[in-house]
Scaffold this motif. Structure first.
Motif: not given
Lengths: 285, 270
Positions: A142-164
């Motif tokens: 919650f202390d991050l900037s908007g862009g950093q938050k977004r990247r964190t959230a995207i990382a949260g999905v990437l960490a699951m190593k999806p195929e799609v």
């Protein structure tokens, strides 16, 4: 290996005063390794469509096949599907909840049943790939900037190593620099890992620059489904449904009308530049 | 899944009832509830039934919408009926084991069930035909005399309308966050109670954060438009009684008088 949609219909609020047909008769085949853009006006059904792809919304009628299996079968494991089809929602930063960024990114892998160590490893990898500086890993999201938050959230999905990987307007509300960063990152993922990427957007420039196939949605139907050049050839029809072709397409058409023999199929600035240069050189020779 | 909540739901339609002044509908709902508890005897209940059916027909709201509201109180209704049936002293009708059904009990149970059903249906008609904003406007205007004794009527009405306005927004938000976490493999359905509560954390934390964010934004937006309470504030569409509202009041009082007359002169079966 692909996702196939067969005559998918979806009706919102069936039997109420607010009943609306969000999707009607969608037939699509999304092949492995493609970089697909879905564009459409607000309310055209694009967000509804992508939520069908990992089983979050159940179609009112029709069938969806993931790698040949019907996802509405009794014994089909929807959680397994969600592990393999990663979905990044609009404004994904609103889903952050853990005390540190690192823990938040670990949430997905842990739900996949990975050990703490393995999940941590995945989180490191994902956070590095989205370019988060290591010094931030143990800060509150919650202390991050908007862009950093977004990247964190995207990382949260990437960490699951999806195929799609499906992204719903990943650049909404970001400044131009942040937008390019996210899109370049997604393009790089597509190239390196060879995963299927589906990008929902209403910025034609974004879509034209990266994707190899565009699906245009209008009022719950697929209006066009083709390579960007073919789709943007219909720029007049696109306008009539509240969309537009990339600005360079307009420029090239205008130039052609005024007698300059340029390639009107250019959809990116680079293509337009090359075409113009060619014509101007010829003119001089 | 969460969209099924019908609390304060408005059903848009073009009907006489929809167009009535919200104050009329508020007082009608109140008088109807009072009349239900004054009812005694078949004749009075008949009057209440006719009144209700006429209003529902006039409102053009599909009947199944009203019934939705009833589902929530089925348990309460059954409990009341059962307690009334078995625990009312009086002339015994049937008796088995330790249970005795009395004539009075049977009557009470039936009347109570009918009363509760009508009560829910009657108030449903009001909420289904009046926009939440209309309701709070009506409430504010009806209660405005209380201002003189220091009750902050405007503030209360504003809080109510904001709260009502935020119900659908927060439901939508919950739905969205739930889906986002499910996409990350969260599980909200299986497991024992403790597990389930723990699984709610990824939903509740973002929900609270967003509720506070929205509240902040709204406060800022109101302040930016110079909102400073109800003092000297005028309405774009002030509530004014019209001919149809007066007629509605007349019909309402006629109905109430009928119920009272029935209670006094035709209290059968008492």
């Amino acid at each position: 290996m692909s996702i196939i949609l067969d005559k998918v219909n979806y009706v919102y609020g069936e039997g109420t005063a607010y009943q609306t047909q969000a999707l009607s008769d969608i037939n699509l085949e999304l092949k492995d390794g493609q970089f697909i853009g879905i564009i459409g006006h607000t309310g055209s059904g694009k967000s509804t469509l992508i939520q069908h792809l990992n089983g979050l919304i159940k179609a009112t009628s029709g069938a969806i096949y993931f790698n040949g299996q019907d996802i509405y079968d009794e014994d089909f494991d929807l959680r397994e599907l969600r592990n393999r089809v990663g979905l990044v929602f609009q404004y994904p930063e609103h889903q952050l909840f853990e005390t540190t960024i690192f823990d938040d990114v670990c949430f997905g892998p842990k739900n996949q049943g990975l050990s703490k160590g393995e999940a941590g490893l995945r989180a490191f990898e994902a956070l590095r790939s989205v370019g988060m500086p290591e010094s931030l890993y143990y800060q509150s999201p919650f202390d991050l900037s908007g862009g950093q938050k977004r990247r964190t959230a995207i990382a949260g999905v990437l960490a699951m190593k999806p195929e799609v990987l499906i992204l719903d307007e990943p650049t909404a509300g970001l400044d131009p620099a942040g937008r390019d960063e996210i899109l370049d990152l997604i393009a790089a993922m597509h190239k390196e890992r060879g995963m299927t990427v589906i990008l929902v957007s209403h910025s034609m420039e974004d879509v034209a620059k990266y994707v190899e196939r565009i699906i245009v949605m209008n009022q719950g139907r697929v209006m066009y489904d083709d390579a960007p050049k073919e789709v943007f050839r219909h720029y007049k029809e696109l306008e009539s449904v509240g969309l537009a072709a990339p600005q360079v397409t307009y420029l090239m058409h205008e130039l052609k009308e005024r007698g300059l023999n340029v390639n009107t199929e250019a959809t990116t600035v680079l293509e337009a530049y090359e075409s113009l240069l060619g014509v101007l050189r010829k003119g001089r020779a | 899944m969460l969209r099924d909540i019908t609390l304060g739901q408005y059903y848009p339609a073009d009907s006489v009832i929809h167009k009535l002044d919200p104050r009329v509908k508020l007082s009608a709902a109140m008088i109807y509830i009072i009349s239900l508890f004054c009812c005694k005897g078949i004749a009075a209940f008949f009057a209440a039934t006719v009144f209700l059916i006429t209003v529902i027909k006039l409102s053009k709201v599909p009947f199944q919408f009203m019934v939705k509201g009833l589902k929530a109180i089925v348990v309460l209704m059954l409990l009341t009926a059962v307690f009334n049936l078995f625990l009312t002293p009086g002339k015994p009708l049937v008796s088995f084991l330790i249970f005795t059904i009395t004539e009075e009990g049977l009557k009470n149970a039936v009347f109570m069930a009918v009363r509760l059903t009508y009560l829910i249906l009657g108030t449903s008609v009001m909420t289904l035909t009046t926009t939440p904003n209309g309701l709070t406007d009506g409430l504010e205007k009806s209660l405005s005399p209380l201002n003189k004794i220091g009750v902050p009527v405007h503030v209360i009405a504003m809080i109510m309308s904001i709260a009502l306005r935020f119900i659908p927004i927060l439901i939508e938000e919950t739905d969205k966050i739930m889906k986002a976490q499910m996409a990350r493999g969260a599980d909200f359905e299986t497991g024992n109670l403790i597990r389930k509560v723990k699984n709610m954390i990824p939903l509740l934390v973002p929900l609270f954060v967003s509720a506070f964010r929205r509240a902040d934004e709204l406060a800022m937006a109101m302040e930016a438009r110079c909102y400073n309470g109800g003092e000297g504030r005028t309405k774009m569409k002030p509530l004014r009684y019209q001919a149809k509202d007066r007629i509605a009041y007349l019909i309402l009082f006629g109905y109430f008088a009928a119920v009272i007359v029935c209670r006094i002169f035709l209290p059968w079966p008492a």
